[in-house]
Design a protein around this motif. Sequence first.
Motif, mmCIF file in Angstrom:
data_model
loop_
_atom_site.group_PDB
_atom_site.id
_atom_site.type_symbol
_atom_site.label_atom_id
_atom_site.label_comp_id
_atom_site.label_asym_id
_atom_site.label_seq_id
_atom_site.Cartn_x
_atom_site.Cartn_y
_atom_site.Cartn_z
ATOM 1 N N ARG A 333 0.852 -1.192 0.000
ATOM 2 C CA ARG A 333 0.000 0.000 0.000
ATOM 3 C C ARG A 333 0.888 1.242 0.000
ATOM 4 N N ARG A 370 -7.978 -4.555 9.980
ATOM 5 C CA ARG A 370 -6.871 -3.748 9.462
ATOM 6 C C ARG A 370 -6.289 -2.889 10.585
ATOM 7 N N GLY A 373 -2.269 0.255 9.090
ATOM 8 C CA GLY A 373 -2.281 0.421 7.648
ATOM 9 C C GLY A 373 -2.104 -0.866 6.878
#
Length: 506
Positions: A333, A370, A373
């Motif tokens: 990510r 989650r 992050g």
Amino acid sequence: MASSGHDLPLSINDPSSGLPPGFPRITPSSPLRDFGPDSMDYERCAALHNELLTKVVRALGGEMPSAPLSWWEARVPPDEVANALHPSLIEFLKRALDEDVMPTMGFLFVFLGALKFPEGFFRDEESYSIYDETGRFLKLYESSHFRLGDDEGLLFDQETMKASFIEDWNDTRMVTSHEWSWMPLEVILDSYLQMVDEGKVEAVSKEQAALLDRDPKIGVVEPWVIHQYTKIDVERAATAFKRLTDAIEFRIAMQARDKDKPQPQPALMALPWHDPATYNADILPSSSFTHKFLCAISDTKVSFRFIAPGIGFPTIPEFAGQPITDFVTSPRRNFGKFPGDCPLRLFQIDTTEEDAARNGDGKHPMPRDRHLGLDNVAPGFYIDRVVQRRPQFWSNGCHLILPFAIGRRGYARKSNGEPFGLSDCDHLDENPKPRDARGDLYQAGMTNGITNSHSVTIDKVLDNWAERVEKGDWEVDEHGVKGGIEKFREADTEEHWREYWIPPSW
């Protein structure tokens, strides 16, 4: 005040005794003064404001004038503003010096620009007033705009006579809807001076500021710079770690001595970060807080594994198996863009298929929500991003991710008093319903009321764990702290929640 140096001071003395030694700073010998629920310590607040301002003036190469004007004298608020201000707040403004004494453009602090002009006190009231309480909240200090957008500032509540620094304008309505994160103004101002005392924030010359501004890890808001961590931060974390390991070893030794038969001396083992070869430079840059902290405790040897209930030291392979190890081919990510741009799992939580089934997920031994992050992050004790970049300024923050969620019973609390599991929408409810969460334990809350948002610093968690061992809240055997990870469910019980609560701080 707690020995860590930046817990919020809670003791109160009698104002009739005069100015205590060390005034205006808040210290054990000069604690908070109680002037009643309908007043504020305007004398101390003004003195702290003036001390910050003096530091700014000198950093900019000037000197304080012999007879500087107060804010009230310089700004001459019109009657409609003056009549809307609480008498104690007026007394503060009559003593707080006006920032025009600065020789050039500068900010009162990293997070604060200056006291607002009179016409700006209530300008944004419609955006955050609650129950149409016109005149209750005012913006006392403008933000320094350290984030370059959506900054709010320091608000003052004329009903409770408390203040709160709010980082993001979008959070203002949520913060003003509850009592969480509000505190005496003098606590906030004194906290800023504490940050200067510890070197977290420095007042520097314009030339120094220009040079440091090239480093993305340092925040520059002239004449102030704020660092990711300090030498004191490293020492404090290492001291807390030693306090915890010593407390566990002491109890192991005492138990062995109390047994009838002589016990062999337990073997001591080195921790996985004892060998510098275990340090991946992409994950642990040598300039990072985490690298320096691990170096500071690298010679520690222990006879046990569990440093807290169900939380143990990793093996070398476990320590090497971090959530992010590949910085070249597959950044995760928004992680992996530069060395240290990742969380680091410091302590291990063992989970089994049986644990997963008991926690409602028979297929996946790791939680599927989650955190940090990352998707499906394994339970464990983490340093947040090892290397932060502005406008984030705390690289010694940490997170405990449990293999189960707690909080819905409503006893567990974040540092600011906020229940667990709240979303932004929940904050707008008058009485939000707490929810279970895996990663809320020990955290500050939506805002700590003093600085920008950041995770709780690691020294505070380690000190809390040491206290649990020292007070006998956690039992110890030859393997270390007993009880298993399920022990942390106590954090959401009426009997034990305070043992897992960390007082508010900056």
